[in-house]
Design a protein around this motif. Structure first.
Motif, mmCIF file in Angstrom:
data_model
loop_
_atom_site.group_PDB
_atom_site.id
_atom_site.type_symbol
_atom_site.label_atom_id
_atom_site.label_comp_id
_atom_site.label_asym_id
_atom_site.label_seq_id
_atom_site.Cartn_x
_atom_site.Cartn_y
_atom_site.Cartn_z
ATOM 1 N N ARG A 52 -38.941 -32.739 60.243
ATOM 2 C CA ARG A 52 -37.703 -32.341 61.226
ATOM 3 C C ARG A 52 -37.308 -30.857 60.636
ATOM 4 N N ASP A 55 -39.218 -26.037 57.681
ATOM 5 C CA ASP A 55 -39.955 -26.279 56.838
ATOM 6 C C ASP A 55 -40.547 -24.856 55.345
ATOM 7 N N TRP A 82 -39.538 -27.498 63.218
ATOM 8 C CA TRP A 82 -40.153 -28.071 63.572
ATOM 9 C C TRP A 82 -39.626 -28.896 65.109
ATOM 10 N N GLU A 101 -42.100 -22.439 66.314
ATOM 11 C CA GLU A 101 -41.904 -24.024 66.691
ATOM 12 C C GLU A 101 -43.428 -24.670 66.616
ATOM 13 N N LEU A 102 -42.806 -25.908 65.753
ATOM 14 C CA LEU A 102 -44.171 -26.394 66.088
ATOM 15 C C LEU A 102 -44.309 -27.911 66.335
ATOM 16 N N ASN A 103 -45.005 -28.787 67.583
ATOM 17 C CA ASN A 103 -45.198 -30.219 67.445
ATOM 18 C C ASN A 103 -44.731 -31.320 66.442
ATOM 19 N N PRO A 104 -43.551 -32.654 66.482
ATOM 20 C CA PRO A 104 -43.624 -32.843 65.378
ATOM 21 C C PRO A 104 -45.043 -34.337 65.424
ATOM 22 N N PRO A 114 -51.645 -29.111 62.420
ATOM 23 C CA PRO A 114 -50.609 -28.236 62.228
ATOM 24 C C PRO A 114 -50.901 -27.238 61.401
#
Length: 224
Positions: A52, A55, A82, A101-104, A114
């Motif tokens: 979350r 990072d 995230w 932004e990354l999808n968890p 990732p």
């Protein structure tokens, strides 16, 4: 060119799932309510140690890669977050804030996915920084592909095939019309700020925003 005045082209580029034409757009972007993404089965969130928020480790990785490529301004400003509100989108790059932004749910595909998605999005920022203010480039054009090679993902595709979350039909409720060329464009969400027709800007003003080609938006009925 500020966020309030853009030609008809997104400034955020998403690594989204492959879709048939007309299916819809990816869900909205934001950092509020970070947590379990929509579409995760009941109880599945307990089986996943979902990341979350900010990072620091991945941000440092991107900073070092940008520094290796000689892009010191990007190295100093890039951030990785995230975003639990992403659904079928694996990741996105936001140019203005130098933010990825990354999808968890990418953690389901450890150890490679990732970092792979991260490099895909970082390539967007690299290409943008190199060409900002010089000329307009395509989202997944040769400049981006070159950056992908430099970041270790040659032959990268624009879309992914990861089953991150169940698809949902997105209803396009906003219709935009260019009074100059007559083109229309339907969207799920209303544009933020003033947006001009990209085709007209490219054809008549060298790709630069011009009020003459301003798009007018109206809310349309479902299926209208």
């Amino acid at each position: 060119m500020g966020m309030g005045r853009i030609a008809f082209r997104q400034m955020e580029f998403e690594f989204s799932a492959v879709e048939a034409p007309g299916v819809g757009e990816a869900a909205g972007v934001g950092v509020e309510g970070l947590g379990v993404p929509d579409g995760v089965a009941a109880g599945e969130e307990e089986l996943l140690d979902l990341p979350r928020g900010f990072d620091a480790e991945l941000t440092l990785y991107c900073s070092r890669e940008a520094e290796r490529l000689g892009l010191m301004e990007l190295a100093a400003s890039v951030e990785v977050w995230w975003n639990g509100r992403l659904r079928t989108t694996a990741g996105l790059a936001e140019y203005t804030g130098r933010r990825i932004e990354l999808n968890p749910l990418l953690v389901k595909y450890q150890p490679t996915e990732p970092k792979h998605t991260l490099r895909h999005e970082l390539a967007h920022l690299v290409a943008h920084v190199r060409w900002a203010g010089k000329r307009r480039i395509a989202a997944h054009g040769p400049e981006w592909r070159r950056a992908c090679v430099e970041l270790g993902i040659p032959g990268e595709k624009a879309n992914h095939n990861l089953p991150l979350a169940p698809r949902r039909r997105m209803v396009r409720r906003w219709r935009y019309h260019c009074g100059y060329c007559g083109q229309t464009h339907d969207r799920v969400r209303k544009y933020r700020g003033r947006v001009a027709c990209w085709d007209c800007c490219r054809r008549y003003s060298g790709g630069e925003y011009h009020e003459r080609f301003l798009l007018e938006g109206i809310r349309i009925a479902v299926g209208g």
